[in-house]
Design a protein around this motif. Structure first.
Motif, short mmCIF file in Angstrom:
data_model
loop_
_atom_site.label_atom_id
_atom_site.label_comp_id
_atom_site.label_asym_id
_atom_site.label_seq_id
_atom_site.Cartn_x
_atom_site.Cartn_y
_atom_site.Cartn_z
N THR A 75 -30.72 30.32 164.18
CA THR A 75 -29.73 31.40 164.16
C THR A 75 -28.67 31.25 165.25
N TYR A 114 -38.20 31.91 169.31
CA TYR A 114 -38.12 33.13 168.50
C TYR A 114 -36.80 33.88 168.67
N ASP A 137 -34.94 32.03 162.89
CA ASP A 137 -35.45 33.06 161.99
C ASP A 137 -36.61 32.44 161.21
N GLU A 194 -38.77 33.69 159.04
CA GLU A 194 -38.83 34.01 157.61
C GLU A 194 -37.84 33.19 156.80
N ALA A 195 -36.62 33.05 157.30
CA ALA A 195 -35.58 32.30 156.58
C ALA A 195 -35.70 30.80 156.83
#
Length: 175
Positions: free
Chosen positions: A158, A147, A151, A153-154
């Motif tokens: 990252t 986490y 990301d 949601e995307a």
């Protein structure tokens, strides 16, 4: 190129499935199919059960889906340092149908966890045993602290360094 990707997890919110999907999507011009191991129902393996039912249809279907791939991207969940019971059970049934479950297909093995270990134990075990089961592992990458580095949601990594490692790994699938 047709890539089969899956997370070796039964969770409906599997971080390993998310990671495998992301990684497979990095391969240019690939057709990606994401499997859900929940779709391959098999009873708990035992020799007695095998004598009773023969080859489990769920294991046969799993092997057929893997056979349709040119390459594999698998992300292994880790439960107490090992493969999750549901994946191991499906794998055990599959080996009774075809010992070379992974059929020599080029593969990238991944693993992730919410913690800093990144499921390295199960990744090491899967990589070490791959050759006994038709595995052709081109690269493996562990992603710690999911986490913090992904990301959800995307649907993207990252952390630039980890993203580069995964990108380099999946580029080897065509070799």
């Amino acid at each position: 190129m047709k890539i089969i990707a899956f997370g070796a997890s039964t969770s409906s919110t599997s971080i390993n499935k998310a990671l495998a999907t992301y990684a497979a999507g990095l391969v240019d011009d690939a057709q990606v199919t994401v499997l859900d191991i929940n779709n391959y129902s098999v009873p708990m393996f035992s020799e007695d059960k095998e004598k009773e039912i023969g080859q489990a249809p769920g294991a046969q279907a799993f092997l057929q889906d893997l056979a349709e791939a040119d390459a594999l991207v698998i992300s292994f969940a880790e439960h107490n340092g090992h493969h999750p019971a549901a994946y191991k059970n499906l794998f055990d049934w599959a080996t009774r149908v075809e010992r070379e479950v992974f059929q020599g297909k080029p593969a990238v093995y991944l693993a992730t966890s919410p913690g800093p270990g990144g499921a390295q134990n199960v990744l090491a075990a899967a990589t070490a045993s791959a050759g006994y089961f038709g595995g052709n592992v081109k690269a493996s990458v562990s992603v710690p602290s999911f986490y913090d580095n992904f990301d959800v949601e995307a649907g993207v990594v990252t952390n630039a360094e980890i993203a580069q490692q995964i990108h380099q790994a999946v580029q080897l699938l065509g070799n």
